[in-house]
Design a protein around this motif. Structure first.
Motif, PDB file in Angstrom:
ATOM      1  N   SER A 186      25.674  25.128  22.543  1.00 20.11           N
ATOM      2  CA  SER A 186      26.187  25.505  21.333  1.00 20.11           C
ATOM      3  C   SER A 186      27.114  26.927  21.797  1.00 20.11           C
ATOM      4  O   SER A 186      26.477  27.741  22.309  1.00 20.11           O
ATOM      5  CB  SER A 186      25.424  25.864  20.124  1.00 20.11           C
ATOM      6  N   SER A 188      27.734  28.930  19.482  1.00 18.02           N
ATOM      7  CA  SER A 188      27.302  30.115  18.706  1.00 18.02           C
ATOM      8  C   SER A 188      25.958  29.963  18.176  1.00 18.02           C
ATOM      9  O   SER A 188      25.473  28.851  18.383  1.00 18.02           O
ATOM     10  CB  SER A 188      28.369  30.258  17.493  1.00 18.02           C
ATOM     11  N   SER A 189      25.317  31.157  17.608  1.00 20.13           N
ATOM     12  CA  SER A 189      24.042  31.106  17.248  1.00 20.13           C
ATOM     13  C   SER A 189      24.042  30.385  16.045  1.00 20.13           C
ATOM     14  O   SER A 189      22.831  29.856  15.953  1.00 20.13           O
ATOM     15  CB  SER A 189      23.300  32.538  17.075  1.00 20.13           C
ATOM     16  N   ALA A 192      23.959  26.441  16.796  1.00 21.85           N
ATOM     17  CA  ALA A 192      22.689  26.273  17.685  1.00 21.85           C
ATOM     18  C   ALA A 192      21.420  26.060  16.536  1.00 21.85           C
ATOM     19  O   ALA A 192      20.660  25.204  16.536  1.00 21.85           O
ATOM     20  CB  ALA A 192      22.364  27.206  18.442  1.00 21.85           C
ATOM     21  N   VAL A 208      22.737  28.738  23.927  1.00 20.12           N
ATOM     22  CA  VAL A 208      24.010  29.175  23.199  1.00 20.12           C
ATOM     23  C   VAL A 208      24.913  29.976  24.418  1.00 20.12           C
ATOM     24  O   VAL A 208      24.215  30.770  25.033  1.00 20.12           O
ATOM     25  CB  VAL A 208      23.554  30.416  22.392  1.00 20.12           C
ATOM     26  N   GLY A 345      30.134  30.814  12.902  1.00 20.06           N
ATOM     27  CA  GLY A 345      30.109  31.183  14.321  1.00 20.06           C
ATOM     28  C   GLY A 345      30.840  32.387  14.370  1.00 20.06           C
ATOM     29  O   GLY A 345      30.761  33.173  15.504  1.00 20.06           O
ATOM     30  N   ASP A 348      29.164  35.800  15.420  1.00 25.29           N
ATOM     31  CA  ASP A 348      28.887  35.966  17.043  1.00 25.29           C
ATOM     32  C   ASP A 348      29.900  36.789  17.619  1.00 25.29           C
ATOM     33  O   ASP A 348      29.960  37.392  18.790  1.00 25.29           O
ATOM     34  CB  ASP A 348      28.690  34.944  17.688  1.00 25.29           C
TER      35      ASP A 348
END
Length: 423
Positions: A186, A188-189, A192, A208, A345, A348
């Motif tokens: 992914s 972004s966190s 994810a 990530v 996202g 991040d």
């Protein structure tokens, strides 16, 4: 190591551009990387696509047939929804290329059937560019969280039936993908975490790795020079907004941007700012954004994009949901701070009041406040610009992304070889 990327497009669209950037980044660090796509727009010899007009016509015809099941849902929302039910011709091409590992990207628009995944017979890494992988067909879920269970009664289909098309698609994924050697990446966190909470992907490994870009192409250009090239005013603060289908894709947040800019205008900025929009041409009846607005149309090449980012004082990304937000990272790389909502996202990328401003979701008034905060103090604006570029240099370079993927590929292949040896 021989890597093959599967993507519907190579450079047409944000997800395609992200995939192609990774492909070139891996080549730059010495990996043998190729792309297999349904529709090719570049002249890159390492990108493989159907060559004959017959096959190109067949691909376009498939897209028409792909949408047939959706005809049953006449009240469906105007959002992308793919069930990927048609057969494809991918397996023979993959066998001919014979890669060690396959990196999946955005594979919708009838490019790749759900049931093809286990037939690839290779370790799979799937870079998530949206939420389709773990839903019953939609790409952006909005407020719906039925992907955590089994979809059905899909709000995007405007369906009240538990056993609708989204449930059928979800069940096909469950059946086809249950024993895959699949690792997810992914950008972004947030995405994810969504994947981890889904019923389809909750047991898979999820890493990530932010999307990368060429920070030498996307670099700060002298602001006066950039504005001169684009014929933009030198004596105004320029507010930039842009995306593919910038004004028509509801997820890009234009409906939230409009009241925010009107609020900004009322607060005394009307004569001191201009709005610049790319990714859309000027409509016949332009909406009132509270101040003068210029539409640049579609910008397809990196140089044009870097120039317009550099010309601006602030970039606005009012999206509802972003898997990452490449417009924000591109803007950062050109030294232009970003105002976005504190969600998905983009969290991040943007660090609140360090290289931009994260407004309360989805409050137009606070978004306007963020624009003012960025623009009102020239010394602060210079610091925000410096730290925006610095973050791009530290976290979003192609080289860093490529090395992270390379390490992941090597680890997966070593594990697969050990498993094969032990058996």
């Amino acid at each position: 190591m021989k890597v093959l990327h599967l993507s519907t497009h190579d450079i047409d669209g944000g997800a395609a551009r992200a995939a192609y950037r990774l492909h070139t980044g891996l080549q730059d660090i010495g990996l043998q990387s190729q792309m297999l796509v349904q529709e090719k727009s570049s002249n890159d010899k390492t990108v493989i696509a159907p060559k004959t007009r017959l096959f190109q016509g067949f691909a376009k015809a498939k897209l028409t047939f792909e949408s047939l099941p959706l005809k049953l849902y006449r009240q469906k929302k105007n959002t992308p929804f793919f069930v990927q039910w048609l057969p494809d011709r991918i397996i023979p091409k993959v066998a001919q290329i014979n890669p060690d590992i396959i990196n999946l990207h955005w594979i919708s628009a009838a490019f790749m059937q759900i049931e093809t995944f286990p037939k690839l017979k290779r370790p799979l890494v799937w870079t998530l560019h949206d939420m389709w992988g773990f839903t019953g067909g939609c790409h952006v879920t909005g407020e719906c969280d039925r992907y955590k269970v089994s979809c059905g009664a899909c709000p995007q289909l405007n369906s009240g039936n538990e056993w609708d098309l989204s449930r059928w698609t979800w069940q096909r994924k469950v059946k086809a993908w249950k024993n895959l050697n699949l690792t997810l990446v992914s950008p972004s966190s947030w995405l994810a975490q969504c994947a981890r909470s889904s019923s389809l992907f909750q047991d898979l490994r999820i890493e990530v790795i932010p999307h990368g870009l060429d920070i030498q192409k996307y670099r700060p250009i002298n602001k006066d020079f950039a504005r001169e090239i684009l014929k933009l005013p030198q004596d105004k603060k320029l507010i930039l907004f842009g995306a593919i289908e910038a004004t028509s894709d509801r997820n890009k947040g234009f409906h939230l941007l409009q009241p925010a800019l009107q609020e900004l205008s009322k607060s005394g900025w009307k004569d001191n700012v201009e709005v610049v929009v790319f990714g859309a041409s000027q409509p016949e009846n332009p909406p009132d954004l509270g101040c003068r607005t210029r539409y640049l149309g579609h910008l397809h090449d990196d140089i044009s994009l870097a120039t317009v980012y550099s010309a601006a004082d602030v970039m606005l990304v009012p999206s509802l949901q972003e898997s990452f937000g490449q417009a924000a990272s591109e803007s950062f790389s050109c030294g232009t701070p970003v105002v976005a909502f504190n969600s998905t996202g983009l969290k991040d990328i943007v660090d609140h009041q360090q290289n931009g401003y994260l407004a309360k979701p989805y409050e137009a008034e606070d978004f306007a406040k963020g624009i003012t905060w960025v623009l009102e103090d020239e010394q602060r604006l210079q610091k925000l610009s410096f730290y925006a570029r610095e973050k791009a240099q530290q976290e979003f370079t192609l080289e860093l992304q490529a090395h992270r993927y390379s390490a992941l590929f090597q680890e997966i292949l070593m594990s697969a070889n050990k498993s094969s040896f032990s058996n």
